[in-house]
Design a protein around this motif. Sequence first.
Motif, short mmCIF file in Angstrom:
data_model
loop_
_atom_site.label_atom_id
_atom_site.label_comp_id
_atom_site.label_asym_id
_atom_site.label_seq_id
_atom_site.Cartn_x
_atom_site.Cartn_y
_atom_site.Cartn_z
N MET A 123 9.49 -6.17 8.60
CA MET A 123 8.34 -5.43 9.10
C MET A 123 7.46 -5.04 7.91
SD MET A 123 8.15 -2.09 11.56
CE MET A 123 9.11 -2.92 12.79
N ASP A 124 6.16 -5.02 8.12
CA ASP A 124 5.20 -4.68 7.07
C ASP A 124 5.36 -3.20 6.68
OD1 ASP A 124 3.00 -4.19 5.46
OD2 ASP A 124 1.55 -5.00 6.87
N SER A 125 5.63 -2.95 5.40
CA SER A 125 5.86 -1.57 4.93
C SER A 125 4.61 -0.70 5.05
CB SER A 125 6.34 -1.59 3.48
OG SER A 125 5.33 -2.12 2.64
N HIS A 126 3.44 -1.31 5.17
CA HIS A 126 2.20 -0.53 5.29
C HIS A 126 2.07 0.17 6.64
CE1 HIS A 126 1.15 -3.35 2.02
NE2 HIS A 126 0.58 -2.26 1.53
N ILE A 127 2.79 -0.31 7.65
CA ILE A 127 2.68 0.32 8.97
C ILE A 127 3.86 1.22 9.31
CG2 ILE A 127 1.21 -1.52 9.85
CD1 ILE A 127 3.67 -2.48 11.50
N ILE A 128 4.84 1.31 8.42
CA ILE A 128 5.96 2.21 8.64
C ILE A 128 5.54 3.60 8.16
CG2 ILE A 128 8.35 2.76 8.03
CD1 ILE A 128 8.77 -0.28 7.69
N LEU A 129 5.59 4.56 9.07
CA LEU A 129 5.15 5.91 8.74
C LEU A 129 6.13 6.63 7.84
CD1 LEU A 129 3.75 7.08 12.18
CD2 LEU A 129 2.48 6.30 10.18
N LYS A 130 5.57 7.52 7.00
CA LYS A 130 6.36 8.35 6.09
C LYS A 130 5.90 9.79 6.24
CE LYS A 130 6.36 4.67 2.64
NZ LYS A 130 5.94 4.31 1.28
N ASN A 131 6.79 10.72 5.95
CA ASN A 131 6.38 12.12 5.92
C ASN A 131 5.23 12.28 4.93
OD1 ASN A 131 8.20 13.13 7.83
ND2 ASN A 131 9.81 13.25 6.30
N ASP A 132 4.28 13.13 5.27
CA ASP A 132 3.08 13.44 4.48
C ASP A 132 1.98 12.40 4.59
OD1 ASP A 132 4.28 15.82 3.66
OD2 ASP A 132 5.10 14.91 1.84
N ASP A 133 2.16 11.33 5.37
CA ASP A 133 1.06 10.42 5.65
C ASP A 133 -0.03 11.17 6.41
OD1 ASP A 133 2.27 8.21 4.49
OD2 ASP A 133 2.82 7.25 6.39
N VAL A 134 -1.27 10.83 6.11
CA VAL A 134 -2.41 11.38 6.85
C VAL A 134 -2.90 10.27 7.77
CG1 VAL A 134 -4.75 12.32 6.68
CG2 VAL A 134 -3.02 12.95 4.98
N LEU A 135 -2.98 10.56 9.07
CA LEU A 135 -3.40 9.58 10.06
C LEU A 135 -4.82 9.89 10.51
CD1 LEU A 135 -0.15 9.51 12.24
CD2 LEU A 135 -0.71 8.15 10.20
N ILE A 136 -5.63 8.83 10.61
CA ILE A 136 -7.04 8.98 10.99
C ILE A 136 -7.35 7.97 12.09
CG2 ILE A 136 -9.43 8.89 10.15
CD1 ILE A 136 -7.69 10.97 8.70
N THR A 137 -7.97 8.43 13.18
CA THR A 137 -8.36 7.50 14.24
C THR A 137 -9.52 6.64 13.76
OG1 THR A 137 -9.80 9.15 15.25
CG2 THR A 137 -7.57 8.96 16.13
N LYS A 138 -9.53 5.36 14.18
CA LYS A 138 -10.59 4.46 13.76
C LYS A 138 -11.37 3.85 14.91
CE LYS A 138 -7.68 0.34 13.27
NZ LYS A 138 -7.36 -0.77 12.40
N VAL A 167 -3.68 4.77 8.16
CA VAL A 167 -2.79 5.67 7.43
C VAL A 167 -3.35 5.81 6.02
CG1 VAL A 167 -1.18 3.86 6.69
CG2 VAL A 167 -0.42 6.22 6.79
N VAL A 168 -3.41 7.05 5.56
CA VAL A 168 -3.83 7.36 4.20
C VAL A 168 -2.63 8.04 3.54
CG1 VAL A 168 -5.44 8.67 2.77
CG2 VAL A 168 -6.23 7.63 4.91
N ARG A 169 -2.23 7.52 2.39
CA ARG A 169 -1.10 8.09 1.67
C ARG A 169 -1.62 8.78 0.43
NH1 ARG A 169 2.29 3.23 3.60
NH2 ARG A 169 3.16 4.26 5.43
N PRO A 170 -1.81 10.10 0.50
CA PRO A 170 -2.35 10.83 -0.65
C PRO A 170 -1.44 10.72 -1.87
CG PRO A 170 -2.33 12.21 1.32
CD PRO A 170 -1.56 10.97 1.64
N ASP A 171 -2.06 10.48 -3.02
CA ASP A 171 -1.28 10.48 -4.26
C ASP A 171 -1.26 11.91 -4.81
OD1 ASP A 171 -3.69 10.89 -5.69
OD2 ASP A 171 -3.93 8.75 -6.07
N LYS A 172 -0.74 12.07 -6.01
CA LYS A 172 -0.53 13.41 -6.58
C LYS A 172 -1.83 14.16 -6.88
CE LYS A 172 4.00 12.38 -8.48
NZ LYS A 172 4.67 12.70 -7.28
N ARG A 173 -2.97 13.48 -6.81
CA ARG A 173 -4.26 14.16 -7.03
C ARG A 173 -4.68 14.99 -5.83
NH1 ARG A 173 -8.40 9.74 -7.61
NH2 ARG A 173 -7.03 8.86 -6.03
N PHE A 174 -4.00 14.82 -4.68
CA PHE A 174 -4.47 15.43 -3.44
C PHE A 174 -3.42 16.29 -2.75
CE2 PHE A 174 -7.03 11.52 -3.78
CZ PHE A 174 -8.29 12.07 -3.73
N ASN A 175 -3.87 17.40 -2.21
CA ASN A 175 -3.10 18.21 -1.27
C ASN A 175 -3.31 17.55 0.09
OD1 ASN A 175 -3.09 20.25 0.93
ND2 ASN A 175 -2.49 21.65 -0.72
N LYS A 176 -2.24 17.28 0.83
CA LYS A 176 -2.36 16.57 2.11
C LYS A 176 -3.22 17.32 3.12
CE LYS A 176 1.96 18.45 3.76
NZ LYS A 176 3.35 18.22 4.08
#
Length: 104
Positions: free
Chosen positions: A1-16, A41-50
């Motif tokens: 399965m494509d790892s880009h579509i597997i959800l993780k805690n702290d992912d930010v989801l946006i409707t398109k 899905v947007v995966r914030p890096d360490k520069r961002f507060n979720k």
Amino acid sequence: MDSHIILKNDDVLITKDGSIGKGAIVEKLPKPATLIGGIFVVRPDKRFNKEYISNVFKGSIFADFVNSSKTGTTIKHLNQKHLVEFTIPVPEMKLQNEFAEFVK
């Protein structure tokens, strides 16, 4: 399965599709889950507060961007090509954290 579509805690989801820009933060996944087609899905890096980044997508800066980028006649869409062109403001982390506390 494509790892880009597997959800993780702290992912930010946006409707398109349809009501573009509605968002949520993934927290405490009880079991594995994947994205559906109408969600980015947007995966914030360490520069961002979720919480901060989630609210950027709910705000007027993103709404203005969507209005100039959306496609479709009956149901509006935001495609990935346009989303990656969106520039997220990056204030210092202290300000992001203060903002996140304020909007809770």
